[in-house]
Design a protein around this motif. Sequence first.
Motif, PDB file in Angstrom:
ATOM      1  N   ASN A   1       3.669   1.338  -1.659  1.00  0.00           N
ATOM      2  CA  ASN A   1       4.479   1.193  -2.879  1.00  0.00           C
ATOM      3  C   ASN A   1       5.952   0.882  -2.570  1.00  0.00           C
ATOM      4  O   ASN A   1       6.842   1.215  -3.341  1.00  0.00           O
ATOM      5  CB  ASN A   1       4.378   2.440  -3.768  1.00  0.00           C
ATOM      6  CG  ASN A   1       4.721   2.144  -5.216  1.00  0.00           C
ATOM      7  OD1 ASN A   1       4.455   1.039  -5.707  1.00  0.00           O
ATOM      8  ND2 ASN A   1       5.313   3.104  -5.899  1.00  0.00           N
TER       9      ASN A   1
ATOM     10  N   GLU B   1       5.641  -6.953  -8.116  1.00  0.00           N
ATOM     11  CA  GLU B   1       4.348  -6.806  -7.438  1.00  0.00           C
ATOM     12  C   GLU B   1       3.470  -8.027  -7.670  1.00  0.00           C
ATOM     13  O   GLU B   1       2.826  -8.528  -6.738  1.00  0.00           O
ATOM     14  CB  GLU B   1       3.642  -5.545  -7.926  1.00  0.00           C
ATOM     15  CG  GLU B   1       2.312  -5.299  -7.224  1.00  0.00           C
ATOM     16  CD  GLU B   1       1.659  -4.001  -7.639  1.00  0.00           C
ATOM     17  OE1 GLU B   1       0.577  -3.686  -7.113  1.00  0.00           O
ATOM     18  OE2 GLU B   1       2.245  -3.284  -8.492  1.00  0.00           O
TER      19      GLU B   1
ATOM     20  N   LEU C   1       7.923  -1.882  -2.755  1.00  0.00           N
ATOM     21  CA  LEU C   1       7.816  -3.216  -3.344  1.00  0.00           C
ATOM     22  C   LEU C   1       8.881  -4.181  -2.840  1.00  0.00           C
ATOM     23  O   LEU C   1       8.621  -5.376  -2.675  1.00  0.00           O
ATOM     24  CB  LEU C   1       7.872  -3.126  -4.870  1.00  0.00           C
ATOM     25  CG  LEU C   1       6.690  -2.417  -5.537  1.00  0.00           C
ATOM     26  CD1 LEU C   1       6.832  -2.457  -7.051  1.00  0.00           C
ATOM     27  CD2 LEU C   1       5.364  -3.056  -5.117  1.00  0.00           C
TER      28      LEU C   1
ATOM     29  N   ASN D   1       0.823  -1.213   0.000  1.00  0.00           N
ATOM     30  CA  ASN D   1       0.000   0.000   0.000  1.00  0.00           C
ATOM     31  C   ASN D   1       0.855   1.261   0.000  1.00  0.00           C
ATOM     32  O   ASN D   1       0.394   2.335  -0.427  1.00  0.00           O
ATOM     33  CB  ASN D   1      -0.935   0.005   1.207  1.00  0.00           C
ATOM     34  CG  ASN D   1      -2.013  -1.059   1.108  1.00  0.00           C
ATOM     35  OD1 ASN D   1      -2.339  -1.525   0.007  1.00  0.00           O
ATOM     36  ND2 ASN D   1      -2.573  -1.455   2.243  1.00  0.00           N
TER      37      ASN D   1
END
Length: 259
Positions: A171, A237, A173, A169
């Motif tokens: 970002n 992702e 990763l 959430n």
Amino acid sequence: MKIPTLDKYGLSYEKVLEIIQPHKEDIVFISGSIAEGFSNEGSDVDIYIITKEGYEGNANTHAKEFSYGVEYTFLGYECLISAFVINGDMLYNIIYNIEEKIKSNQLVELNNKLIELYHRLYRGISLQNNQEFVHIKNKLDFEGFMMGLSKNRLVYSENRHDDAIGALNSNDLLTAFISSKVSLEKSVDGLLCAHGETNPSDKWLFKRLLSIYRIDCDWVKEFIDLYTGENKLVTLEEKTKEMLRLANLIRMKGYQLIK
């Protein structure tokens, strides 16, 4: 229980007893990867000596002390022979303390060395004074032990799952990927513990898994592909999300076993 052979190491169990020279009253058992059928050419011969009289190695041994025993490594053979020596009264205290932690759901406080000791006691194969060894094994609450460890691993997997979601959430990763991989690994570990595969060593994860589940089982194949990087998902992702999905599925299997 059949004692596995040591022929490929140029040894016999009679020879091992001759090398380590325990007292006649000592309880001696073999455990570790050889006893469990996981060994390879780099494996040690893991021997445990439960003694009342004390024990001293010889000039060809290297000793490493722990708070509850001494590990002797015997040199000059085709493979390493490791003998962990523990006082009998100390062992009974350790077993009692672990039993108390099982009852109070506090197994999370145990370090891997103590988890390994309890596991190896249960999986061990007697080489000397079998009746006394069986008496000790009968004191173990292995079912409570494996269920408690399983729950700890599954809860840890859930926590890492939540960490990965938070990182996704944000970002972040790389953090999400690492957390999802740990979540997946611990979900499998938790499931295996519920089946009695409580060996804490990470290196045996796949062998533990394949001793229970077939490699052509859909989720097993998917786990191996994702964990080893063989899966051809395009982005970091995507791979992270797939690991989280699979970890959740495996945790559900684990929780069903420990209900």
